[in-house]
Enzyme design. Structure first.
Site, mmCIF file in Angstrom:
data_model
loop_
_atom_site.group_PDB
_atom_site.id
_atom_site.type_symbol
_atom_site.label_atom_id
_atom_site.label_comp_id
_atom_site.label_asym_id
_atom_site.label_seq_id
_atom_site.Cartn_x
_atom_site.Cartn_y
_atom_site.Cartn_z
ATOM 1 N N ASP A 64 -44.385 -12.297 -8.038
ATOM 2 C CA ASP A 64 -46.081 -13.192 -8.312
ATOM 3 C C ASP A 64 -44.950 -14.529 -8.761
ATOM 4 O O ASP A 64 -43.777 -14.591 -8.889
ATOM 5 C CB ASP A 64 -46.348 -12.762 -9.442
ATOM 6 C CG ASP A 64 -47.483 -13.215 -10.003
ATOM 7 O OD1 ASP A 64 -47.484 -14.542 -10.706
ATOM 8 O OD2 ASP A 64 -48.469 -12.222 -10.404
ATOM 9 N N HIS A 120 -44.623 -7.396 -14.864
ATOM 10 C CA HIS A 120 -45.839 -8.473 -15.637
ATOM 11 C C HIS A 120 -47.282 -7.872 -15.528
ATOM 12 O O HIS A 120 -47.617 -6.924 -15.038
ATOM 13 C CB HIS A 120 -45.142 -9.523 -14.855
ATOM 14 C CG HIS A 120 -45.907 -9.267 -13.715
ATOM 15 N ND1 HIS A 120 -47.340 -10.526 -13.751
ATOM 16 C CD2 HIS A 120 -45.477 -9.657 -12.183
ATOM 17 C CE1 HIS A 120 -47.719 -9.729 -12.203
ATOM 18 N NE2 HIS A 120 -46.744 -9.169 -11.722
ATOM 19 N N ARG A 173 -45.381 -16.841 -10.743
ATOM 20 C CA ARG A 173 -45.748 -17.314 -12.023
ATOM 21 C C ARG A 173 -44.650 -16.425 -13.066
ATOM 22 O O ARG A 173 -43.956 -16.712 -13.980
ATOM 23 C CB ARG A 173 -46.903 -16.465 -12.991
ATOM 24 C CG ARG A 173 -47.853 -17.060 -12.367
ATOM 25 C CD ARG A 173 -49.758 -16.588 -12.689
ATOM 26 N NE ARG A 173 -49.391 -15.158 -11.997
ATOM 27 C CZ ARG A 173 -50.415 -14.011 -12.882
ATOM 28 N NH1 ARG A 173 -51.434 -14.618 -13.182
ATOM 29 N NH2 ARG A 173 -50.617 -12.563 -12.046
ATOM 30 N N CYS A 177 -41.163 -8.500 -9.386
ATOM 31 C CA CYS A 177 -42.260 -9.158 -8.292
ATOM 32 C C CYS A 177 -42.577 -10.310 -7.938
ATOM 33 O O CYS A 177 -41.944 -10.736 -8.396
ATOM 34 C CB CYS A 177 -43.919 -9.277 -9.525
ATOM 35 S SG CYS A 177 -45.345 -9.106 -8.522
ATOM 36 N N CYS A 215 -50.744 -7.542 -12.630
ATOM 37 C CA CYS A 215 -49.920 -7.379 -11.526
ATOM 38 C C CYS A 215 -51.062 -6.451 -10.723
ATOM 39 O O CYS A 215 -51.744 -5.719 -10.514
ATOM 40 C CB CYS A 215 -48.799 -6.102 -11.412
ATOM 41 S SG CYS A 215 -47.985 -6.318 -9.978
#
Length: 739
Positions: A573, A632, A575, A571, A635
């Site tokens: 993302d 993760h 993080r 992803c 999401c």
């Protein structure tokens, strides 16, 4: 033991015997030429080739290295012959072999590798030029002089008196050597030196040219008894050590170079040095030249398919058989053709590839000084001059200090000190630091790997004085804390320490600095920067300051091409840090990131080729053997799916992209056995990973590689709150739900 020998017979007959014949054909003309260049009896070269093959081949530590008389030692031998005579030179060779044997027994071989390659290459280049100049006189029908300078001075007169037939033979030999590499492979099976000498000899015989013939009549069977050299024993001992060290270093460097050409066992350098020592003792006792590992013959052995030391051993046997049974054939070779061969070899010893290599490391002065010293002063003196200059340059590099200061936009000064801080760098250090205006705020980076007391006192006294005048000094030590430990009175190790990675490099920008804001980076809890560009610029500066020196060797190697082993789809993302959660490094992962770590199914709408292009390139060009899909917790894309698109209502592009997640949502609903609760989102995130693995199988090439066992599909799930990575089971065979 007998069984192993019998099993090796087919391999020996297939590889080592043909390779030994190729090396033998190269060795005979080169050995004769090196004998002539050394001022030794011509048979001495063949004796050294025999002993180098049989003794060094049997007792040495390299599987494929071939030993024999080396052109790099010809100047030393020529000087010894003129000073002490041939029989005494044989005794010096014998004693040099004894020195090599002792050094090998005491495992001193690795120390020889400490000699700078620039010195070795410069020495060989100087020897090559000296050989070419001396043998050029023979090609022109005259006699070589005692030194390279004398040969240059006499060359104009020799050109004026050159002999027609001898020059034609020499030019014919050189032309054959130069053109032979351009011929078809089936013709080049015959080594170039042998072909050139045969053509020159047959041509001279057919036209009855007036040339000098080589005569080995009975000399190969006559034993020259070595005698002790007479004269200053200091010079004699120096001569023995010179022959031992030059022959030993050349052999060991050749072993290391040849190790990179084959995939067999690596060389035992101490055993190789001992074997060379025994070979030199035997060669000296039999009246042969000094023996060393020879890169030309060793390379030919590897290229011809030699795999074991038997090929080197057999090449020595073939030289012995030829010398005893067919030595009369050497009478066909004109002396001028041999001299032309040496001129060609001498010119080739000035290798431009070596010059480019040493230029990249700033060692061209060492190369040129060694080469010039060999030509003007002599081989030993040239080598010593090169070693001395190499030592001075190494000392200069070890003590070189770089001090850079620059003003920042906020009025602060940033200073960087790099290198090894010793008393030799104190004058430059104090000059640069005192140039910083009094009262200025200074950020001082110490990128050093050593600091002695004089350097510490210089920095510390400047800091105290600068702060006394109203300035401030913030010291940041990128390597070990040499300054901080010295200031606290703690004793430091005298040796240098390897650099370590910056502490807590994985933290976010806002958590990384515990002191006040520096270069636009706020302290924890401080105000956010005016723009993201400030953070990125500061981060780039920190990377160049801290990380780039550590990873530069890795990226220099990776610059040629990438060879990742995994395709990692995850992803977007912020993080999720792939290299952090997989402990991977540069060049390991071929990474694809998108919203929701989605893989569009083949033919799915809306049409998107970006992920498919990465999959095709990774599997069909890069040849990865694993594709990993990593989801993760929490999401946002999966949350948008659960909301029925409500959370993506004002983002039309995102809504269209999330259609590729409908199969994941349908599978989640179909297989759900719990009501939608607080844990539903994370369960959907895990199902989504499994669904994307199933989506990958909709592409024919991927499915074929998976079925053939060439490709593995792996699912990972990163729980952000616990910072744990979980392996997910493969998707069930009937996971896909038709929409």
């Amino acid at each position: 033991m007998i069984g192993d020998t019998l099993r090796r017979v087919p391999s020996t007959l297939r590889y080592d015997v043909p390779a030994s014949l190729v090396v033998f054909l190269i060795a005979v003309p080169l050995s004769l030429g090196i004998s002539m260049a050394s001022g030794a009896p011509l048979a001495a070269g063949l004796i050294a080739a025999m002993v180098g093959g049989i003794v060094a081949g049997a007792l040495g530590g390299s599987a494929v290295q071939v030993s024999g008389p080396a052109a790099g030692l010809s100047l030393v031998v020529a000087d010894l012959v003129q000073t002490y005579g041939w029989r005494a030179t044989c005794m010096i060779t014998l004693m040099a072999g004894l020195v090599q044997l002792v050094l090998g027994v005491f495992r001193a071989a690795r120390a020889a590798l400490a000699v700078s390659p620039a010195v070795i290459h410069g020495m060989l280049a100087g020897v090559g030029v000296a050989i070419a100049l001396s043998q050029l006189h023979i090609v022109l029908g005259g006699q070589p002089q005692r030194s390279a300078l004398a040969n240059i001075v006499e060359l104009p007169a020799q050109l004026a008196e050159m002999q027609g037939h001898t020059v034609v033979v020499g030019l014919l030999t050189i032309a054959m050597l130069a053109l032979w590499t351009r011929l078809p492979k089936r013709v080049k099976v015959v080594p170039a030196p042998l072909a050139a000498l045969l053509v020159a000899g047959v041509t001279a015989w057919a036209f009855n040219w007036d040339v000098t013939r080589i005569d080995l009549s009975d000399s190969i069977t006559e034993w020259t008894v070595p005698v002790l050299p007479s004269g200053d024993w200091h010079r004699i001992v120096a001569s023995v050590l010179l022959v031992a060290l030059l022959a030993g270093v050349e052999s060991l460097l050749c072993s290391v170079a040849v190790d990179g050409m084959h995939s067999g066992p690596r060389a035992d350098l101490d055993q190789e040095l001992s074997g060379q020592g025994v070979a030199n003792m035997v060669s000296g006792a039999l009246g042969g030249l000094p023996v060393a590992g020879v890169i030309v013959r060793s390379t030919a052995n590897v290229q011809a398919g030699g795999r074991t030391r038997l090929s080197a051993f057999l090449h020595g046997v073939w030289v012995l058989v030829f010398a005893l049974g067919f030595g009369w054939m050497i009478k066909l070779i004109p002396m001028e053709a041999l001299a032309a061969l040496l001129v060609f070899i001498g010119v080739q010893m000035v290798n431009l590839g070596h010059v480019r290599k040493v230029h990249g490391h700033g060692e061209v002065p060492v190369y040129l000084v060694t080469m010039g010293g060999v030509l003007v002063l002599g081989l030993a003196e040239g080598v010593l001059a090169g070693l001395a200059l190499a030592a001075l340059l190494a000392l200069r590099r070890l003590t070189w200090v770089t001090v850079k200061t620059r003003p920042e936009q906020d009025g602060r000064f940033h200073a960087t000190i790099s290198g090894s801080l010793t008393f030799l760098g104190v004058p430059r250090l104090t000059h640069e630091l005192r140039a910083i205006p009094p009262g200025a705020a200074v950020d001082l980076d110490l990128n050093i790997d050593f600091m002695d007391n004089a350097a510490f006192e210089a920095i510390h006294s400047w800091r105290l004085n600068h702060e006394r005048l109203g300035g401030s000094v913030d010291i940041d030590e990128i390597h070990d804390e040499w300054y901080a430990m010295a200031a606290s009175g703690t004793r430091r190790s005298r040796s240098k320490t390897p650099p370590r990675a910056p502490d807590r490099w994985w933290l976010p920008w806002s958590h990384r600095h515990s002191r006040p804001a520096r270069h636009g980076v706020p302290a924890p809890g401080g105000p956010r920067p005016a723009s993201v560009e400030c953070q990125l610029t500061a981060g780039a500066r920190e990377y160049h300051r801290r990380t780039a020196p550590l990873v530069r060797p890795i990226f220099t190697e990776l610059a040629r091409k990438q060879q990742p082993t995994h395709l990692f789809i995850t992803c977007a993302d912020s993080r999720v840090i792939p290299s952090l959660i997989t402990a991977s490094g540069p060049g390991d992962l071929f990474t694809v990131r998108n919203i929701g770590n989605l893989v569009p199914r083949r033919g799915a709408e809306p049409h998107d080729d970006s992920v498919v292009a990465a999959i095709e390139y990774a599997t069909q060009v890069l040849g990865v053997h694993t594709i990993t899909v990593c989801g993760h917790s929490g999401c946002g894309a999966m949350s948008g799916l659960l909301s029925g698109g409500v959370k993506a209502g004002s983002l039309p592009g995102l809504r269209r992209w999330l259609r590729h997640g409908y199969h994941s949502l349908a599978t989640f609903i179909e297989t759900a056995d719990e009501p939608l609760d607080a844990g539903a989102l994370d369960r959907l995130c895990k199902v989504n990973v499994q669904q994307q693995l199933d989506n990958l199988r909709t592409y024919r090439k991927v499915d074929e590689q998976v079925r053939a066992g060439q490709l593995e599909l792996v699912g990972l799930y990163f729980d952000i709150s616990s910072a744990r990575v979980h392996m997910l089971p493969p998707p069930p065979a009937s996971l896909s739900v038709k929409i």
